[in-house]
Design a protein around this motif. Structure first.
Motif, short mmCIF file in Angstrom:
data_model
loop_
_atom_site.label_atom_id
_atom_site.label_comp_id
_atom_site.label_asym_id
_atom_site.label_seq_id
_atom_site.Cartn_x
_atom_site.Cartn_y
_atom_site.Cartn_z
N TRP A 34 58.43 93.09 118.03
CA TRP A 34 57.40 92.78 119.01
C TRP A 34 57.87 91.66 119.91
CZ3 TRP A 34 52.63 95.22 119.51
CH2 TRP A 34 52.25 96.08 118.48
N TYR A 35 57.54 91.79 121.21
CA TYR A 35 57.89 90.78 122.19
C TYR A 35 56.67 90.48 123.06
CZ TYR A 35 62.78 91.54 121.04
OH TYR A 35 63.98 91.63 120.37
N GLN A 36 56.60 89.23 123.50
CA GLN A 36 55.57 88.83 124.45
C GLN A 36 56.23 88.60 125.80
OE1 GLN A 36 54.23 84.70 124.84
NE2 GLN A 36 52.17 85.37 124.22
N GLN A 44 59.77 86.94 125.11
CA GLN A 44 60.01 86.13 123.92
C GLN A 44 59.77 86.95 122.67
OE1 GLN A 44 57.35 82.66 125.08
NE2 GLN A 44 59.21 81.58 124.46
N PHE A 45 60.66 86.81 121.71
CA PHE A 45 60.61 87.54 120.46
C PHE A 45 59.49 87.01 119.58
CE2 PHE A 45 62.17 89.79 116.84
CZ PHE A 45 62.12 88.91 115.77
N LEU A 46 58.68 87.92 119.06
CA LEU A 46 57.59 87.55 118.16
C LEU A 46 58.00 87.73 116.70
CD1 LEU A 46 54.66 89.05 120.18
CD2 LEU A 46 54.62 86.75 119.22
N PHE A 47 58.26 88.97 116.32
CA PHE A 47 58.71 89.26 114.96
C PHE A 47 59.30 90.65 114.86
CE2 PHE A 47 54.03 88.25 114.73
CZ PHE A 47 53.58 89.46 115.23
N GLU A 48 59.97 90.89 113.73
CA GLU A 48 60.62 92.16 113.48
C GLU A 48 60.33 92.59 112.05
OE1 GLU A 48 63.53 92.84 111.48
OE2 GLU A 48 63.86 94.90 112.16
N TYR A 49 60.04 93.87 111.90
CA TYR A 49 59.75 94.45 110.60
C TYR A 49 60.70 95.59 110.31
CZ TYR A 49 55.49 91.75 110.44
OH TYR A 49 54.61 90.71 110.41
N PHE A 50 61.05 95.68 109.03
CA PHE A 50 61.88 96.78 108.57
C PHE A 50 61.38 97.19 107.21
CE2 PHE A 50 65.59 99.39 108.65
CZ PHE A 50 65.99 99.51 107.33
N SER A 51 61.05 98.45 107.06
CA SER A 51 60.54 98.96 105.77
C SER A 51 59.46 98.07 105.20
CB SER A 51 61.70 99.11 104.78
OG SER A 51 62.58 100.11 105.20
N GLU A 52 58.48 97.76 106.02
CA GLU A 52 57.27 97.02 105.65
C GLU A 52 57.50 95.54 105.37
OE1 GLU A 52 54.50 99.32 103.01
OE2 GLU A 52 56.23 100.68 102.81
N THR A 53 58.71 95.04 105.61
CA THR A 53 59.04 93.63 105.36
C THR A 53 59.34 92.93 106.67
OG1 THR A 53 59.94 94.16 103.19
CG2 THR A 53 60.59 92.06 104.16
N GLY A 62 50.93 80.31 113.91
CA GLY A 62 50.48 81.19 112.85
C GLY A 62 49.35 82.12 113.25
N ARG A 63 48.76 81.88 114.42
CA ARG A 63 47.71 82.78 114.90
C ARG A 63 48.26 84.18 115.17
NH1 ARG A 63 46.01 82.28 119.54
NH2 ARG A 63 47.63 80.98 120.50
N PHE A 64 49.55 84.25 115.36
CA PHE A 64 50.21 85.53 115.61
C PHE A 64 50.74 86.07 114.28
CE2 PHE A 64 50.46 85.73 120.25
CZ PHE A 64 50.11 84.42 120.58
N SER A 65 50.34 87.24 113.93
CA SER A 65 50.80 87.85 112.68
C SER A 65 51.00 89.34 112.89
CB SER A 65 49.80 87.61 111.55
OG SER A 65 48.56 88.24 111.85
N GLY A 66 51.67 89.93 111.95
CA GLY A 66 51.91 91.37 112.07
C GLY A 66 52.08 91.99 110.70
N ARG A 67 52.19 93.30 110.73
CA ARG A 67 52.50 94.01 109.50
C ARG A 67 53.05 95.38 109.86
NH1 ARG A 67 46.69 95.79 106.80
NH2 ARG A 67 45.63 96.45 108.72
N GLN A 68 53.66 96.00 108.87
CA GLN A 68 54.18 97.35 109.06
C GLN A 68 53.74 98.19 107.87
OE1 GLN A 68 58.48 97.92 108.90
NE2 GLN A 68 58.36 99.50 110.48
N PHE A 69 53.37 99.41 108.17
CA PHE A 69 52.89 100.32 107.14
C PHE A 69 54.02 101.22 106.64
CE2 PHE A 69 48.57 99.05 107.78
CZ PHE A 69 48.49 98.72 109.12
N SER A 70 53.72 101.96 105.59
CA SER A 70 54.75 102.79 104.98
C SER A 70 55.26 103.88 105.91
CB SER A 70 54.23 103.42 103.67
OG SER A 70 53.08 104.19 103.93
N ASN A 71 54.47 104.26 106.91
CA ASN A 71 54.92 105.27 107.87
C ASN A 71 55.63 104.62 109.07
OD1 ASN A 71 52.81 104.07 109.18
ND2 ASN A 71 51.64 105.95 109.54
N SER A 72 55.94 103.35 108.95
CA SER A 72 56.65 102.54 109.96
C SER A 72 55.78 102.09 111.12
CB SER A 72 57.90 103.25 110.50
OG SER A 72 58.85 103.38 109.49
#
Lengths: 113, 114
Positions: A34-36, A44-53, A62-72
């Motif tokens: 994710w980028y803003q 600007q880079f926010l975060f990156e997820y790979f295989s739900e991690t 910390g107001r900015f958060s994310g997650r990834q599900f099993s279907n990516s």
């Protein structure tokens, strides 16, 4: 092959509210970032997820958060919105080899009033 | 930390003119370098890439060569078209190509007039 899909395209929220943005990566892509994008700070880079991690995180509160599900599919959440959070939020996905680089979605334009 | 510096825009050209958009970088490792393009109302599209020194990336008439000695990755096109009007972003990834984070320059707006 469908591209990266972000929903919604446009969003208007009031200061203090929270918001959730959604990203569906290209089928088979397990890495989502994710980028803003703002006129003042650029991309600007926010975060990156790979295989739900979460594998990497940018310099955002910390107001900015994310997650990834099993279907990516991935979501990002912003709580206690501030006027400065108004931006285009871009999601990008990549396959395991990285050969084709990141594919970006069209973004969600968030306006905080 | 790592960073990317691009020339200020807008760059305004007539159709069929030669294009150069300068990009220099600072990195502690051996980054891969990219050019992305953003058309109005859209996300970013990968235009070209180079993964090591002296590599030349090319696509749709655009070219850029990875110059380690000058830490540069300038974008060039011999003859621009009106349809090339967009914002161009230079970017690097600092862990090699199979990485998870891109660092972008500020973007350069290109305007091509007929």
């Amino acid at each position: 092959k469908a591209g990266v899909t972000q929903t919604p395209r446009y969003l208007i929220k009031t200061r203090g509210q929270q918001v959730t943005l959604s990203c569906s990566p290209i089928s088979g892509h397990r890495s989502v970032s994710w980028y803003q994008q703002t006129p003042g700070q650029g991309l600007q880079f926010l975060f990156e997820y790979f295989s739900e991690t979460q594998r990497n995180k940018g310099n955002f509160p910390g107001r900015f958060s994310g997650r990834q599900f099993s279907n990516s599919r991935s979501e990002m959440n912003v709580s206690t919105l501030e006027l400065g959070d108004s931006a285009l939020y871009l999601c990008a996905s990549r396959d395991g080899s990285g050969e084709l680089g990141y594919t970006f979605g069209s973004g969600t334009r968030l306006t905080v009033v | 930390g790592d960073s990317v510096t691009q020339m200020e825009g807008p760059v305004t050209l007539s159709e069929e003119a030669f294009l150069t958009i300068n990009c220099t970088y600072t990195a502690t490792g051996y980054p891969s370098l990219f050019w992305y393009v953003q058309y109005p109302g859209e996300g970013l599209q990968l235009l070209l890439k180079a993964t090591k020194a002296d590599d030349k990336g090319s696509n749709k008439g655009f070219e850029a060569t990875y110059r380690k000695e000058t830490t540069s990755f300038h974008l060039e096109k011999g003859s621009v078209q009106v349809s090339d009007s967009a914002v161009y972003f230079c970017a690097l990834s600092d862990q090699g190509y199979n990485t998870d984070k891109l660092i972008f320059g500020t973007g350069t707006r290109l305007q091509v007039f007929p």
